[in-house]
Scaffold this active site. Structure first.
Site, PDB file in Angstrom:
ATOM      1  N   LYS A 306      85.372  48.935  19.299  1.00 14.38           N
ATOM      2  CA  LYS A 306      85.184  47.971  20.623  1.00 14.38           C
ATOM      3  C   LYS A 306      84.643  49.229  21.709  1.00 14.38           C
ATOM      4  O   LYS A 306      85.406  49.122  22.550  1.00 14.38           O
ATOM      5  CB  LYS A 306      86.480  47.765  20.794  1.00 14.38           C
ATOM      6  CG  LYS A 306      86.805  46.403  19.639  1.00 14.38           C
ATOM      7  CD  LYS A 306      88.110  45.505  20.200  1.00 14.38           C
ATOM      8  CE  LYS A 306      88.548  44.780  18.957  1.00 14.38           C
ATOM      9  NZ  LYS A 306      89.445  45.601  18.087  1.00 14.38           N
TER      10      LYS A 306
HETATM   11  O1  S5P Z   1      89.829  39.321  18.806  1.00  8.53           O
HETATM   12  C1  S5P Z   1      90.342  40.241  17.944  1.00  8.53           C
HETATM   13  C2  S5P Z   1      89.391  41.138  17.562  1.00  8.53           C
HETATM   14  C3  S5P Z   1      89.737  42.005  16.546  1.00  8.53           C
HETATM   15  S1  S5P Z   1      88.506  43.254  15.877  1.00  8.53           S
HETATM   16  N1  S5P Z   1      91.543  40.402  17.300  1.00  8.53           N
HETATM   17  C4  S5P Z   1      91.857  41.233  16.476  1.00  8.53           C
HETATM   18  O2  S5P Z   1      93.107  41.153  15.786  1.00  8.53           O
HETATM   19  N2  S5P Z   1      91.129  42.221  15.972  1.00  8.53           N
HETATM   20  C5  S5P Z   1      91.490  43.309  15.010  1.00  8.53           C
HETATM   21  O3  S5P Z   1      91.467  42.617  13.886  1.00  8.53           O
HETATM   22  C6  S5P Z   1      92.557  44.073  15.389  1.00  8.53           C
HETATM   23  O4  S5P Z   1      92.137  45.264  16.055  1.00  8.53           O
HETATM   24  C7  S5P Z   1      93.177  44.400  14.057  1.00  8.53           C
HETATM   25  O5  S5P Z   1      92.581  45.599  13.776  1.00  8.53           O
HETATM   26  C8  S5P Z   1      92.699  43.425  13.168  1.00  8.53           C
HETATM   27  C9  S5P Z   1      93.629  42.204  13.073  1.00  8.53           C
HETATM   28  O6  S5P Z   1      94.854  42.691  12.169  1.00  8.53           O
HETATM   29  P1  S5P Z   1      96.065  41.810  11.706  1.00  8.53           P
HETATM   30  O7  S5P Z   1      96.852  42.910  11.409  1.00  8.53           O
HETATM   31  O8  S5P Z   1      96.800  41.104  13.077  1.00  8.53           O
HETATM   32  O9  S5P Z   1      95.339  40.684  10.611  1.00  8.53           O
END
Ligand code: S5P
Length: 477
Positions: A306
């Site tokens: 990011k």
């Molecule tokens: O809007 C976003 C963009 C990203 S890249 N929301 C997110 O959650 N992410 C990333 O996706 C976040 O940094 C994390 O690495 C992943 C989601 O992880 P989870 O454990 O919540 O599924």
């Protein structure tokens, strides 16, 4: 001489050679008009041809990313030819009617699906001629999003074209032209007012909306052909071959745990998403082993860095420091916040096979994030100017972008909708894929923290792929 002075010079020349006339004329459809343009005459004036093409080139085309140029027949053809030579970019020609013998093709010249073509046109009124040419080019799999115009009559063409995903850039609008001519005493105030009134009262009807096929229904194999980005093509093809659109987010702080996990689930994913700066025991050996797994199981590596700084800093963060991301990540995520400089910084990688792909954040999954509709729209138009670099968007909605060559990467997914206690909002596979247009689905804790990540990854893979298949079948929408 600056651009404004040159534009003024061109406007006066066009007036002098009768390419613009004021009086009372009948249009093709029998309506009276107080202004008439006939830019065909400019072929008789090499100096006007030269000035027009150099202005179009310097003003509208110089910084753009495109592979081909196509003039709308017939008036714009000689101008397109000059621009093709000046820009050293190949030209295409669109026939007005298909040949009645031999091949029935409408487009002459050499091209490949996925290439970007810029349209050249003399005058836009309703936009229908530009749209006809665009539709024929799009049928061949070419990407058309920009048209360069000498004069926009301001009668609705700009809006009609924009609704068909074509942005126009014109040397003159009717208003700027009238302003130049009256300032130089070529037309009286009354004439200018009369023409303005006419333009206001005579808006062209909306053109028939023939948008290119919606990306929601196109299979990944087809979208691979439509993308101009080599890495996006590769990701589409990996998904189609492995039948998986699952990207696992390895938000884990131990490098061994990451490698052990990928060893188990590598066969079920199309991409791994890393946050390299959370790894506590990062070594170059880890990178080598990660690359080796990616190759063995045929998945791509996305470093979710990011980026969000000025171009120069971003290019250093991308290539240098402990992590030297550019050397091992196939692609990265980036905010669009700093403007185009951030993409220029990311593009500034010494030529190499990796690191030419960027996913731009157009939306976020977290509650209360500050992204607005306008921010989203400019992010998408910024990406359209860097199609060789941008693979797609991190976003949550199918309407965020239309170009089927881009990929929608959607995080915030779990088998059941829920939220964590730090603002993350989770949606179900059905919701994000079938309703909201996700192509690649990012799952982190849903897999990583489960008791059996391998079993869980398989469950996600099957559920996600089933939703993709439902979507492209078109049955549920
Ligand atoms: O809007 C976003 C963009 C990203 S890249 N929301 C997110 O959650 N992410 C990333 O996706 C976040 O940094 C994390 O690495 C992943 C989601 O992880 P989870 O454990 O919540 O599924």
């Amino acid at each position: 001489m600056d651009i404004d002075t040159k534009l003024e010079e061109l406007a006066l020349k066009l007036f002098q050679i009768d390419a613009i006339k004021f009086g009372e004329f009948l249009t093709k459809s029998g309506i009276k008009t107080p202004v008439y343009f006939d830019l065909r005459v400019i072929v008789s004036y090499p100096d006007v041809m030269e000035l027009t093409s150099s202005l179009l080139f310097n003003f509208a085309m110089k910084d753009r990313d495109y592979n081909l140029i196509c003039g709308v027949p017939y008036t714009a053809l000689p101008i397109a030819t000059l621009l093709s030579v000046q820009a050293k970019k190949p030209m295409l020609m669109r026939r007005k009617e298909a040949k009645s013998y031999g091949t029935k093709k409408m487009i002459e010249g050499h091209y490949k699906a996925g290439q970007i073509c810029i349209i050249i046109e003399d005058v836009v009124t309703s936009g229908s001629s530009v749209l006809e040419t665009t539709n024929d080019l799009r049928k061949e799999g070419l990407k058309v999003n920009d048209a360069i115009i000498i004069l926009d009559r301001e009668q609705g063409g700009k809006k009609n074209l924009s609704e068909n995903d074509i942005q126009i850039k014109s040397l003159f609008t009717m208003s700027t032209l009238l302003e130049i001519l009256s300032r130089n005493g070529k037309i009286s105030k009354d004439v200018a007012i009369n023409v303005k009134q006419y333009i206001r009262d005579n808006k062209a009807p909306p053109t028939e909306n023939k948008k290119f096929e919606h990306r929601m229904f196109l299979p990944f194999e087809k979208r691979a052909e439509l993308s101009s980005n080599m890495l996006a093509k590769r990701l589409f093809n990996i998904m189609a071959t492995k039948k998986t659109n699952l990207c696992v987010s390895v938000d884990i702080t131990s490098s061994t745990s990451i490698l052990n996990l990928l060893e188990k689930i590598g066969a079920h994913i199309c991409m791994v998403k890393t946050h390299v700066d959370i790894i506590e025991d990062f070594t170059w050996d880890f990178v080598m082993r990660l690359k080796e797994l990616a190759e063995r199981y045929n998945f791509m590596i996305l470093e979710d860095r990011k980026f969000a700084d000025i171009g120069n800093t971003v290019s250093l963060q991308h290539q240098k420091g402990l992590f030297r991301i550019a050397e091992w990540a196939d692609c990265v995520t980036s905010h669009s916040l700093p403007g185009e400089g951030v993409l220029k910084g990311l593009a500034a990688v010494p030529a190499g096979p990796t690191s030419r792909g960027v996913f731009l954040l157009a939306e976020m999954s977290s509650e209360g994030n500050l992204i607005t509709q306008e921010y989203k729209d400019v992010t998408v138009s910024m990406a359209a100017r860097y199609p060789h670099l941008v693979m797609g968007f991190v976003c949550q909605n199918k309407d965020t972008f239309k170009d089927p060559g881009f990929i929608q990467l959607t995080p915030g997914v779990r088998l059941e909708s829920s939220r964590d206690d730090m603002g993350q909002v989770y949606n179900t596979p059905e919701k994000v894929i079938v309703e909201n247009g996700a192509d690649v689905i990012v799952v982190g804790r849903g897999i990583v923290t489960s008791k059996s990540p391998e079993t869980e990854a398989l469950i996600y893979k099957d559920a996600l792929w089933r939703c993709y298949e439902k979507r492209v079948s078109g049955k549920l929408l």
